[in-house]
Design a protein around this motif. Structure first.
Motif, PDB file in Angstrom:
ATOM      1  N   UNK A 204       0.860  -1.184   0.000  1.00  0.00           N
ATOM      2  CA  UNK A 204       0.000   0.000   0.000  1.00  0.00           C
ATOM      3  C   UNK A 204       0.893   1.229   0.000  1.00  0.00           C
ATOM      4  N   UNK A 205       0.754   2.019  -1.024  1.00  0.00           N
ATOM      5  CA  UNK A 205       1.602   3.195  -1.163  1.00  0.00           C
ATOM      6  C   UNK A 205       1.267   4.215  -0.073  1.00  0.00           C
ATOM      7  N   UNK A 206       2.277   4.701   0.594  1.00  0.00           N
ATOM      8  CA  UNK A 206       2.117   5.677   1.657  1.00  0.00           C
ATOM      9  C   UNK A 206       1.909   5.091   3.028  1.00  0.00           C
ATOM     10  N   UNK A 207       1.608   3.800   3.124  1.00  0.00           N
ATOM     11  CA  UNK A 207       1.373   3.196   4.429  1.00  0.00           C
ATOM     12  C   UNK A 207       2.658   3.133   5.266  1.00  0.00           C
ATOM     13  N   UNK A 208       3.774   2.845   4.619  1.00  0.00           N
ATOM     14  CA  UNK A 208       5.036   2.746   5.355  1.00  0.00           C
ATOM     15  C   UNK A 208       5.442   4.088   5.954  1.00  0.00           C
ATOM     16  N   UNK A 209       5.221   5.178   5.217  1.00  0.00           N
ATOM     17  CA  UNK A 209       5.562   6.501   5.748  1.00  0.00           C
ATOM     18  C   UNK A 209       4.702   6.845   6.961  1.00  0.00           C
ATOM     19  N   UNK A 210       3.418   6.495   6.907  1.00  0.00           N
ATOM     20  CA  UNK A 210       2.533   6.764   8.036  1.00  0.00           C
ATOM     21  C   UNK A 210       2.945   5.936   9.260  1.00  0.00           C
ATOM     22  N   UNK A 211       3.255   4.660   9.044  1.00  0.00           N
ATOM     23  CA  UNK A 211       3.683   3.816  10.156  1.00  0.00           C
ATOM     24  C   UNK A 211       4.998   4.299  10.752  1.00  0.00           C
ATOM     25  N   UNK A 212       5.912   4.746   9.900  1.00  0.00           N
ATOM     26  CA  UNK A 212       7.189   5.249  10.399  1.00  0.00           C
ATOM     27  C   UNK A 212       7.001   6.519  11.232  1.00  0.00           C
ATOM     28  N   UNK A 213       6.155   7.426  10.729  1.00  0.00           N
ATOM     29  CA  UNK A 213       5.910   8.662  11.468  1.00  0.00           C
ATOM     30  C   UNK A 213       5.217   8.390  12.800  1.00  0.00           C
ATOM     31  N   UNK A 214       4.253   7.463  12.802  1.00  0.00           N
ATOM     32  CA  UNK A 214       3.547   7.148  14.044  1.00  0.00           C
ATOM     33  C   UNK A 214       4.438   6.383  15.023  1.00  0.00           C
ATOM     34  N   UNK A 215       5.241   5.450  14.507  1.00  0.00           N
ATOM     35  CA  UNK A 215       6.083   4.643  15.388  1.00  0.00           C
ATOM     36  C   UNK A 215       7.217   5.413  16.029  1.00  0.00           C
ATOM     37  N   UNK A 216       7.699   6.457  15.356  1.00  0.00           N
ATOM     38  CA  UNK A 216       8.790   7.256  15.911  1.00  0.00           C
ATOM     39  C   UNK A 216       8.270   8.549  16.527  1.00  0.00           C
ATOM     40  N   UNK A 217       7.288   9.180  15.887  1.00  0.00           N
ATOM     41  CA  UNK A 217       6.836  10.493  16.336  1.00  0.00           C
ATOM     42  C   UNK A 217       6.110  10.473  17.665  1.00  0.00           C
ATOM     43  N   UNK A 218       5.210   9.499  17.866  1.00  0.00           N
ATOM     44  CA  UNK A 218       4.436   9.466  19.118  1.00  0.00           C
ATOM     45  C   UNK A 218       5.319   9.226  20.343  1.00  0.00           C
ATOM     46  N   UNK A 219       6.191   8.194  20.367  1.00  0.00           N
ATOM     47  CA  UNK A 219       7.062   8.047  21.546  1.00  0.00           C
ATOM     48  C   UNK A 219       8.041   9.194  21.720  1.00  0.00           C
ATOM     49  N   UNK A 220       8.577   9.723  20.608  1.00  0.00           N
ATOM     50  CA  UNK A 220       9.517  10.837  20.725  1.00  0.00           C
ATOM     51  C   UNK A 220       8.825  12.085  21.289  1.00  0.00           C
ATOM     52  N   UNK A 221       7.586  12.334  20.856  1.00  0.00           N
ATOM     53  CA  UNK A 221       6.852  13.488  21.390  1.00  0.00           C
ATOM     54  C   UNK A 221       6.571  13.314  22.882  1.00  0.00           C
ATOM     55  N   UNK A 222       6.219  12.100  23.307  1.00  0.00           N
ATOM     56  CA  UNK A 222       5.975  11.860  24.730  1.00  0.00           C
ATOM     57  C   UNK A 222       7.251  12.056  25.553  1.00  0.00           C
ATOM     58  N   UNK A 223       8.370  11.552  25.041  1.00  0.00           N
ATOM     59  CA  UNK A 223       9.644  11.718  25.761  1.00  0.00           C
ATOM     60  C   UNK A 223      10.023  13.189  25.838  1.00  0.00           C
ATOM     61  N   UNK A 224       9.879  13.911  24.726  1.00  0.00           N
ATOM     62  CA  UNK A 224      10.252  15.332  24.712  1.00  0.00           C
ATOM     63  C   UNK A 224       9.358  16.152  25.638  1.00  0.00           C
ATOM     64  N   UNK A 225       8.051  15.903  25.602  1.00  0.00           N
ATOM     65  CA  UNK A 225       7.134  16.640  26.466  1.00  0.00           C
ATOM     66  C   UNK A 225       7.414  16.372  27.940  1.00  0.00           C
TER      67      UNK A 225
END
Length: 302
Positions: A204-225
């Motif tokens: 599925x085109x674009x699915x990997x980018x969404x999973x990568x952003x969610x898998x890295x962005x959500x924990x990183x945002x929680x750690x930074x906050x």
């Protein structure tokens, strides 16, 4: 009245409503008021100490916020470690493979099954990415590329995904073998532009980018906050303390008058016995020093 009679009059015994005697020592106040129970005085003292030991609302809110921020940092780090091998690594590998968005027409040419560890260097499908391979499936296909695609190799391998592994229910190797492990079976597949000998069954085109952003962005945002919140809460009391000290030092000093009476031995006042009172010059001291040191009246008589 004797001393024994006074002691008896100062002590009373209360009887409960049920009729059973309930001894309770009463302490007279000595100012005409009725006596007070010792147990009541102890309860009042405990309640007073409890109110004094209870932290104010501001400190309780600060403590709860600090605990929540610390849990955010810990939970974000644990989630990041858990999501890296399951979500982040497959998404990065899929992006690097650069699969064509339009499917090609694939046909199963050859199927090999092995049950030894030495022959199972790879597998078209594997449930679990950390277990050893004692049973593997090799599926080889030929495909007709879509328009404007390079010429295909004579034979390519078919994989369930670019990592060749996964976890149920998304990865089911039994269903994969029944659907694609039959020679002569035709089906659509997606070809990797980085390696033309690699094909996958689902993309599925674009699915990997969404999973990568969610898998890295959500924990990183929680750690930074959480880290920023902890840093602000830890630095805030020190800043307030320095601000209070600077504000106290910036205030104009308040003069303090110290009265002293000193009489020299050869003066007429000393000879007559009446000390002479003199007012000393005002001394300037900081505000916090005035609160700690009270005025002292010094009298020197020779």
């Amino acid at each position: 009245m004797s001393t024994a009679d006074d002691a008896v009059s100062d002590t009373a015994v209360r009887v409960s409503s049920r009729g059973s005697p309930r001894p309770e020592v009463l302490t007279p106040l000595g100012n005409g008021e009725p006596p007070v129970s010792v147990a009541r005085l102890l309860r009042q003292e405990r309640l007073k100490k409890g109110r004094q030991q209870r932290r104010p609302l501001r400190q309780r809110v600060r403590g709860a916020t600090l605990t929540t921020a610390s849990l955010l940092v810990i939970g974000g780090g644990a989630a990041l470690l858990f999501l890296v091998p399951i979500v982040v690594d497959p998404a990065v590998a899929t992006l690097r493979a650069d699969f064509a968005p339009r499917p090609a027409a694939c046909r199963t040419e050859r199927v090999e099954r092995f049950h030894t560890l030495s022959a199972c260097g790879w597998s078209s499908c594997r449930e679990g990415c950390t277990s050893d391979l004692y049973r593997c499936l090799h599926v080889y296909v030929s495909y007709v590329p879509a328009a404007d695609e390079p010429a295909p190799p004579p034979e390519a391998v078919l994989l369930i995904n670019v990592k060749t592994c996964g976890y149920p229910p998304r990865v089911n190797c039994s269903a994969f073998e029944l659907a694609y492990g039959v020679e002569g079976r035709e089906f659509p597949c997606y070809v990797s532009r980085a390696n033309l000998s690699v094909t996958v069954t689902d993309f599925r085109e674009g699915e990997s980018a969404v999973l990568l952003a969610a898998g890295v962005g959500a924990p990183a945002a929680a750690i930074l906050l959480g880290a920023i919140t902890v840093a602000l809460l830890q630095l805030q009391p020190a800043c307030w303390k320095r601000r209070k000290v600077g504000h106290a030092e910036s205030r104009p000093p308040v003069s303090q008058r110290v009265w002293s009476t000193s009489v020299s031995p050869g003066s007429s006042a000393a000879m007559s016995g009446s000390p002479a009172a003199t007012l000393s010059a005002p001394e300037r001291q900081p505000r916090h020093t005035q609160r700690q040191k009270p005025e002292i009246l010094k009298i020197n008589v020779w």
